[in-house]
Design a protein around this motif. Sequence first.
Motif, PDB file in Angstrom:
ATOM      1  N   GLY A 183     -32.810  12.672  23.497  1.00  0.00           N
ATOM      2  CA  GLY A 183     -33.506  12.684  22.216  1.00  0.00           C
ATOM      3  C   GLY A 183     -32.717  11.998  21.124  1.00  0.00           C
ATOM      4  O   GLY A 183     -33.280  11.275  20.291  1.00  0.00           O
ATOM      5  N   ALA A 184     -31.403  12.230  21.112  1.00  0.00           N
ATOM      6  CA  ALA A 184     -30.557  11.612  20.088  1.00  0.00           C
ATOM      7  C   ALA A 184     -30.541  10.096  20.237  1.00  0.00           C
ATOM      8  O   ALA A 184     -30.596   9.361  19.235  1.00  0.00           O
ATOM      9  CB  ALA A 184     -29.143  12.173  20.176  1.00  0.00           C
ATOM     10  N   VAL A 185     -30.456   9.602  21.465  1.00  0.00           N
ATOM     11  CA  VAL A 185     -30.433   8.150  21.689  1.00  0.00           C
ATOM     12  C   VAL A 185     -31.743   7.516  21.246  1.00  0.00           C
ATOM     13  O   VAL A 185     -31.754   6.461  20.594  1.00  0.00           O
ATOM     14  CB  VAL A 185     -30.131   7.842  23.173  1.00  0.00           C
ATOM     15  CG1 VAL A 185     -30.362   6.362  23.479  1.00  0.00           C
ATOM     16  CG2 VAL A 185     -28.690   8.222  23.513  1.00  0.00           C
ATOM     17  N   ILE A 186     -32.867   8.149  21.573  1.00  0.00           N
ATOM     18  CA  ILE A 186     -34.166   7.589  21.176  1.00  0.00           C
ATOM     19  C   ILE A 186     -34.319   7.632  19.657  1.00  0.00           C
ATOM     20  O   ILE A 186     -34.780   6.659  19.033  1.00  0.00           O
ATOM     21  CB  ILE A 186     -35.308   8.347  21.865  1.00  0.00           C
ATOM     22  CG1 ILE A 186     -35.226   8.173  23.386  1.00  0.00           C
ATOM     23  CG2 ILE A 186     -36.665   7.852  21.356  1.00  0.00           C
ATOM     24  CD1 ILE A 186     -36.131   9.105  24.162  1.00  0.00           C
ATOM     25  N   ALA A 187     -33.935   8.740  19.053  1.00  0.00           N
ATOM     26  CA  ALA A 187     -34.032   8.841  17.595  1.00  0.00           C
ATOM     27  C   ALA A 187     -33.143   7.816  16.913  1.00  0.00           C
ATOM     28  O   ALA A 187     -33.525   7.210  15.898  1.00  0.00           O
ATOM     29  CB  ALA A 187     -33.654  10.247  17.140  1.00  0.00           C
TER      30      ALA A 187
ATOM     31  N   ARG B 189     -20.637   9.363  13.729  1.00  0.00           N
ATOM     32  CA  ARG B 189     -20.763  10.773  14.113  1.00  0.00           C
ATOM     33  C   ARG B 189     -20.640  10.959  15.616  1.00  0.00           C
ATOM     34  O   ARG B 189     -21.320  10.284  16.392  1.00  0.00           O
ATOM     35  CB  ARG B 189     -22.108  11.326  13.657  1.00  0.00           C
ATOM     36  CG  ARG B 189     -22.449  12.705  14.241  1.00  0.00           C
ATOM     37  CD  ARG B 189     -23.732  13.285  13.670  1.00  0.00           C
ATOM     38  NE  ARG B 189     -23.528  13.681  12.276  1.00  0.00           N
ATOM     39  CZ  ARG B 189     -24.487  14.228  11.528  1.00  0.00           C
ATOM     40  NH1 ARG B 189     -25.702  14.408  12.032  1.00  0.00           N
ATOM     41  NH2 ARG B 189     -24.237  14.573  10.292  1.00  0.00           N
ATOM     42  N   VAL B 190     -19.768  11.868  16.025  1.00  0.00           N
ATOM     43  CA  VAL B 190     -19.779  12.399  17.381  1.00  0.00           C
ATOM     44  C   VAL B 190     -20.693  13.620  17.363  1.00  0.00           C
ATOM     45  O   VAL B 190     -20.468  14.558  16.589  1.00  0.00           O
ATOM     46  CB  VAL B 190     -18.371  12.802  17.847  1.00  0.00           C
ATOM     47  CG1 VAL B 190     -18.447  13.524  19.187  1.00  0.00           C
ATOM     48  CG2 VAL B 190     -17.468  11.583  17.949  1.00  0.00           C
ATOM     49  N   ALA B 191     -21.717  13.604  18.187  1.00  0.00           N
ATOM     50  CA  ALA B 191     -22.668  14.717  18.267  1.00  0.00           C
ATOM     51  C   ALA B 191     -22.572  15.337  19.651  1.00  0.00           C
ATOM     52  O   ALA B 191     -23.017  14.743  20.639  1.00  0.00           O
ATOM     53  CB  ALA B 191     -24.084  14.240  17.992  1.00  0.00           C
TER      54      ALA B 191
ATOM     55  N   VAL C 212     -22.157   8.751  18.509  1.00  0.00           N
ATOM     56  CA  VAL C 212     -21.468   8.908  19.794  1.00  0.00           C
ATOM     57  C   VAL C 212     -21.905  10.241  20.394  1.00  0.00           C
ATOM     58  O   VAL C 212     -21.370  11.292  20.042  1.00  0.00           O
ATOM     59  CB  VAL C 212     -19.936   8.883  19.628  1.00  0.00           C
ATOM     60  CG1 VAL C 212     -19.256   8.824  21.000  1.00  0.00           C
ATOM     61  CG2 VAL C 212     -19.484   7.708  18.765  1.00  0.00           C
ATOM     62  N   PRO C 213     -22.913  10.246  21.283  1.00  0.00           N
ATOM     63  CA  PRO C 213     -23.356  11.506  21.872  1.00  0.00           C
ATOM     64  C   PRO C 213     -22.369  12.003  22.923  1.00  0.00           C
ATOM     65  O   PRO C 213     -21.762  11.218  23.662  1.00  0.00           O
ATOM     66  CB  PRO C 213     -24.699  11.150  22.523  1.00  0.00           C
ATOM     67  CG  PRO C 213     -25.042   9.779  22.030  1.00  0.00           C
ATOM     68  CD  PRO C 213     -23.745   9.115  21.714  1.00  0.00           C
ATOM     69  N   GLY C 214     -22.221  13.328  22.996  1.00  0.00           N
ATOM     70  CA  GLY C 214     -21.343  13.928  23.986  1.00  0.00           C
ATOM     71  C   GLY C 214     -21.877  15.263  24.435  1.00  0.00           C
ATOM     72  O   GLY C 214     -22.871  15.766  23.914  1.00  0.00           O
ATOM     73  N   GLU C 215     -21.213  15.870  25.415  1.00  0.00           N
ATOM     74  CA  GLU C 215     -21.754  17.077  26.030  1.00  0.00           C
ATOM     75  C   GLU C 215     -20.659  18.053  26.441  1.00  0.00           C
ATOM     76  O   GLU C 215     -19.503  17.692  26.595  1.00  0.00           O
ATOM     77  CB  GLU C 215     -22.595  16.718  27.256  1.00  0.00           C
ATOM     78  CG  GLU C 215     -21.999  15.648  28.174  1.00  0.00           C
ATOM     79  CD  GLU C 215     -20.693  16.014  28.842  1.00  0.00           C
ATOM     80  OE1 GLU C 215     -20.553  17.182  29.269  1.00  0.00           O
ATOM     81  OE2 GLU C 215     -19.807  15.151  28.941  1.00  0.00           O
ATOM     82  N   MET C 216     -21.085  19.280  26.600  1.00  0.00           N
ATOM     83  CA  MET C 216     -20.276  20.323  27.221  1.00  0.00           C
ATOM     84  C   MET C 216     -21.219  21.229  27.988  1.00  0.00           C
ATOM     85  O   MET C 216     -22.211  21.699  27.419  1.00  0.00           O
ATOM     86  CB  MET C 216     -19.522  21.127  26.157  1.00  0.00           C
ATOM     87  CG  MET C 216     -18.694  22.279  26.738  1.00  0.00           C
ATOM     88  SD  MET C 216     -17.385  21.680  27.815  1.00  0.00           S
ATOM     89  CE  MET C 216     -17.388  22.952  29.084  1.00  0.00           C
ATOM     90  N   GLY C 217     -20.949  21.451  29.255  1.00  0.00           N
ATOM     91  CA  GLY C 217     -21.811  22.330  30.032  1.00  0.00           C
ATOM     92  C   GLY C 217     -21.337  22.433  31.466  1.00  0.00           C
ATOM     93  O   GLY C 217     -21.365  21.441  32.203  1.00  0.00           O
ATOM     94  N   ILE C 218     -20.867  23.595  31.853  1.00  0.00           N
ATOM     95  CA  ILE C 218     -20.404  23.775  33.226  1.00  0.00           C
ATOM     96  C   ILE C 218     -21.548  23.479  34.197  1.00  0.00           C
ATOM     97  O   ILE C 218     -22.664  23.961  34.024  1.00  0.00           O
ATOM     98  CB  ILE C 218     -19.869  25.215  33.424  1.00  0.00           C
ATOM     99  CG1 ILE C 218     -18.653  25.446  32.525  1.00  0.00           C
ATOM    100  CG2 ILE C 218     -19.527  25.473  34.884  1.00  0.00           C
ATOM    101  CD1 ILE C 218     -17.513  24.461  32.701  1.00  0.00           C
ATOM    102  N   ALA C 219     -21.270  22.647  35.185  1.00  0.00           N
ATOM    103  CA  ALA C 219     -22.204  22.188  36.228  1.00  0.00           C
ATOM    104  C   ALA C 219     -23.078  21.030  35.781  1.00  0.00           C
ATOM    105  O   ALA C 219     -23.980  20.619  36.512  1.00  0.00           O
ATOM    106  CB  ALA C 219     -23.075  23.326  36.775  1.00  0.00           C
TER     107      ALA C 219
ATOM    108  N   VAL D 236     -32.868  14.876  18.340  1.00  0.00           N
ATOM    109  CA  VAL D 236     -33.415  14.136  17.199  1.00  0.00           C
ATOM    110  C   VAL D 236     -32.785  14.622  15.900  1.00  0.00           C
ATOM    111  O   VAL D 236     -32.433  13.831  15.013  1.00  0.00           O
ATOM    112  CB  VAL D 236     -34.949  14.292  17.150  1.00  0.00           C
ATOM    113  CG1 VAL D 236     -35.512  13.689  15.860  1.00  0.00           C
ATOM    114  CG2 VAL D 236     -35.600  13.631  18.363  1.00  0.00           C
ATOM    115  N   ALA D 237     -32.613  15.936  15.783  1.00  0.00           N
ATOM    116  CA  ALA D 237     -32.089  16.519  14.547  1.00  0.00           C
ATOM    117  C   ALA D 237     -30.664  16.089  14.244  1.00  0.00           C
ATOM    118  O   ALA D 237     -30.210  16.181  13.094  1.00  0.00           O
ATOM    119  CB  ALA D 237     -32.163  18.045  14.623  1.00  0.00           C
ATOM    120  N   ALA D 238     -29.942  15.615  15.243  1.00  0.00           N
ATOM    121  CA  ALA D 238     -28.556  15.192  15.035  1.00  0.00           C
ATOM    122  C   ALA D 238     -28.431  13.797  14.438  1.00  0.00           C
ATOM    123  O   ALA D 238     -27.332  13.377  14.067  1.00  0.00           O
ATOM    124  CB  ALA D 238     -27.786  15.241  16.357  1.00  0.00           C
ATOM    125  N   VAL D 239     -29.542  13.073  14.342  1.00  0.00           N
ATOM    126  CA  VAL D 239     -29.530  11.700  13.823  1.00  0.00           C
ATOM    127  C   VAL D 239     -30.040  11.735  12.392  1.00  0.00           C
ATOM    128  O   VAL D 239     -31.236  11.842  12.143  1.00  0.00           O
ATOM    129  CB  VAL D 239     -30.394  10.771  14.694  1.00  0.00           C
ATOM    130  CG1 VAL D 239     -30.332   9.343  14.176  1.00  0.00           C
ATOM    131  CG2 VAL D 239     -29.920  10.826  16.147  1.00  0.00           C
TER     132      VAL D 239
END
Length: 337
Positions: free
Chosen positions: A236-240, A67-69, A159-166, A148-151
């Motif tokens: 949170g996702a990595v720890i979960a 999963r890519v989250a 595979v955690p990922g992100e989107m966020g200006i700045a 956590v909810a994504a796991v």
Amino acid sequence: MIRLDTPAALDAALRALPAPDASARAAAAARQAELTKPRGSLGRLEEIALFMAGWQGRAIPKLERGRVAIFAGNHGVAARGVSAFPPEVTAQMVANFAAGGAAINALAAAAGLELTVTALELDRPTDDIAETAAMSEAECGEALMAGVAAVEPGLDLLVPGEMGIANSTVAAALCAAALGGDAADWVGPGSGVSGAAATAKIDAVARALTRHRARANTPFEALRRLGGRELAAMAGAVIAARHARVPVLLDGFIATAPLAPLAVAAPTITDHCLPGHRSAEPGHARLLAGLGLAPLLALDLRLGEASGGAVAAAVVRAALTAHERMATFADAGVSAG
């Protein structure tokens, strides 16, 4: 479900990190020794197979459900002109993910990975880290729990990922507070800034460090003061994932930055993480070195979105396929020498 929504809960989770299954890893190593190749000849592919075996708890690990989250958030520090794009782009890109039009949609599909996207209150940016803490304690706890909810049970790889200006600005601040150095050591071009915008970015991180560094001395406080919702969610996702024994494949600078304050408190937090690549963002190489991680790939990527992690998943899949499908010396009637 593991709870991470208070400082005490986060600290307790970091004190109770499970170890890999030593017997499964040993069984995988025994199989590797019998495959029809000189020992060690597949290099890091062999180590990846053993790594995955230990965390999945089986001698022949699988990548049937990866999963890519993606987590998306907005940042008050964006008002300082630290990005090449306005904050509205965060929501626009979330819509692009939903429509299937982003790079990560294509790359996740190519790697055989499912994709989830969690938008975290995009209409309510965090506060400006140069002036005050990014989040309240409750807001940080909610963001950690979104990760956590994504796991979910049954995942073979996350595979955690992100989107966020700045968010490369707050990532630089997190890394500097956790691993040392000043703003200029960690700030890079991010979305492609130079000139006045780059100066504003360095100034914003320097101000944030002056204001928060002394009190950002625990993982929760570092994430709350200097992070953002999507960075806390990735933490949170990595720890979960660790508590569920799901191996994690890391993306670039921003996706790896939340590990910096976690690793100060719990150095073994990276044991279940494979660094997918080294991005073109200058701080990423320094961050990987600080965490003792050697990237699988170096392709000059700097997009984020878990794009490099998704590409690296193909390497993981190749390692597991070789480990599973190669014949043993006995099967093939080949002399082991």
